[in-house]
Design a protein around this motif. Structure first.
Motif, mmCIF file in Angstrom:
data_model
loop_
_atom_site.group_PDB
_atom_site.id
_atom_site.type_symbol
_atom_site.label_atom_id
_atom_site.label_comp_id
_atom_site.label_asym_id
_atom_site.label_seq_id
_atom_site.Cartn_x
_atom_site.Cartn_y
_atom_site.Cartn_z
ATOM 1 N N UNK A 163 2.524 3.672 -4.531
ATOM 2 C CA UNK A 163 3.681 4.547 -5.313
ATOM 3 C C UNK A 163 4.532 4.275 -5.839
ATOM 4 N N UNK A 164 3.830 3.531 -6.508
ATOM 5 C CA UNK A 164 4.405 3.349 -8.315
ATOM 6 C C UNK A 164 4.158 4.991 -8.932
ATOM 7 N N UNK A 200 -3.336 -4.619 1.462
ATOM 8 C CA UNK A 200 -3.499 -3.523 2.563
ATOM 9 C C UNK A 200 -1.539 -2.691 1.979
ATOM 10 N N UNK A 201 -0.614 -3.923 1.835
ATOM 11 C CA UNK A 201 0.236 -3.597 0.973
ATOM 12 C C UNK A 201 0.463 -3.546 -0.112
ATOM 13 N N UNK A 261 -1.479 -7.509 -11.061
ATOM 14 C CA UNK A 261 0.303 -7.589 -10.335
ATOM 15 C C UNK A 261 1.040 -7.295 -9.466
ATOM 16 N N UNK A 262 -0.167 -5.635 -8.244
ATOM 17 C CA UNK A 262 1.081 -5.959 -7.379
ATOM 18 C C UNK A 262 0.853 -6.826 -6.729
#
Length: 219
Positions: free
Chosen positions: A218-219, A210-211, A189-190
Motif C-alpha cells: 500500500x505504500x 500477511x499484514x 521495518x514494515x
C-alpha cells in the motif's frame, strides 16, 4: 567481548591457541577469516569467558550471543520467545546465555560494515535485558519469522499458526541498541511497524507477515 570481567593472561593464552591472526586483548577477541575454519568454540567461550559474541558470514549467516548473570535474566523468561535454532537460551553455571541468529539465503546480503563497531552498537541490549526490558527478545522473535518473507523454505507452513509471544511496550520508540539489533537481524521495518500496532489479542506469525506484506504493497 568481555564486559564484566577481563580475561587474565592464562585465559588470553588459551583463546590465542585457537588463532594466531586474531587481535586479542583482555576484553576482546577479533578475527576475520577469508579461508579456512575457526578452531575455537564460540559457544564454549561465551559460557566461560565472554559476555557478547557477534558473527557474520558473507553468505547470510548472522549470530549474536549474550551472557548475563542468571539472576538478571531467568532462562524461563525467554521460553515464550524461542524460535527453533534462531532464538534460544540456556544456563551455563551462574549465567544465562542467549543466542540470536538468522540464516538468510535470499542472496540479498549487505556485508559493508565494521563488526567491532556493530557489536559495540548492539551490546547495550544486554543491559536493557538485565533491567527487565523484553523488547530485544521480541525483536529477535519477529526477525526470525521475518526471514520467511525472503526464504519460503525457512519454516514449515504449520508455523503460520504460531502465536506471537507477549508484546512489550515501546516498539515504536526503540533504543539505539535495539535499532542496531533489528538492523543486524534484518528485521523489516514494515513487519516491525505492523507488530507495534496496538492489539488486545495475540496474533499469529502468519497474520503478522500477511499484514506487513499488505502494508508494504500500500505504500
Amino acid at each position: 567481548m568481555a564486559l564484566d570481567r577481563p580475561l587474565d593472561d592464562d585465559e588470553q593464552a588459551e583463546v590465542r591457541s585457537a588463532s594466531t591472526r586474531a587481535t586479542i586483548t583482555a576484553t576482546s577477541f577479533v578475527n576475520e577469516y577469508h579461508w579456512g575454519d575457526f578452531k575455537g568454540d564460540p559457544t564454549a567461550w561465551v559460557e566461560r569467558f565472554y559476555d557478547a559474541h557477534l558473527y557474520v558470514a558473507d553468505w547470510g549467516t548472522r549470530r549474536l550471543m549474550l551472557r548475563l548473570p542468571a539472576h538478571q535474566l531467568d532462562p524461563a523468561v525467554v521460553d515464550d520467545y524461542r524460535v527453533d535454532d534462531q532464538v534460544t537460551a540456556w544456563t551455563a553455571g551462574d549465567f544465562t546465555v542467549l543466542d540470536f541468529g538468522i540464516d538468510d539465503e535470499s542472496g540479498d546480503v549487505d556485508f559493508d560494515y565494521d563488526t567491532e563497531e556493530l557489536l559495540s552498537a548492539i551490546v547495550g541490549v544486554r543491559t536493557e535485558l538485565a533491567i527487565g526490558d523484553r523488547r530485544p527478545l521480541y525483536l529477535a522473535w519477529l526477525a526470525a519469522y521475518g526471514v520467511w518473507e525472503r526464504d519460503e523454505d525457512a519454516f514449515d507452513r504449520a508455523a503460520d499458526d504460531n502465536l506471537e509471544p507477549p508484546v512489550p511496550p515501546g516498539l515504536t520508540t526503540l533504543t539505539p541498541a535495539q535499532r542496531a539489533l533489528s538492523d543486524f537481524l534484518r528485521l523489516d521495518d514494515d513487519l516491525l511497524a505492523t507488530a507495534a500496532q496496538p492489539t488486545t489479542a495475540r496474533r499469529t506469525a502468519g497474520a503478522l507477515l500477511d499484514a506487513a506484506a499488505r502494508r508494504r504493497a500500500d505504500r
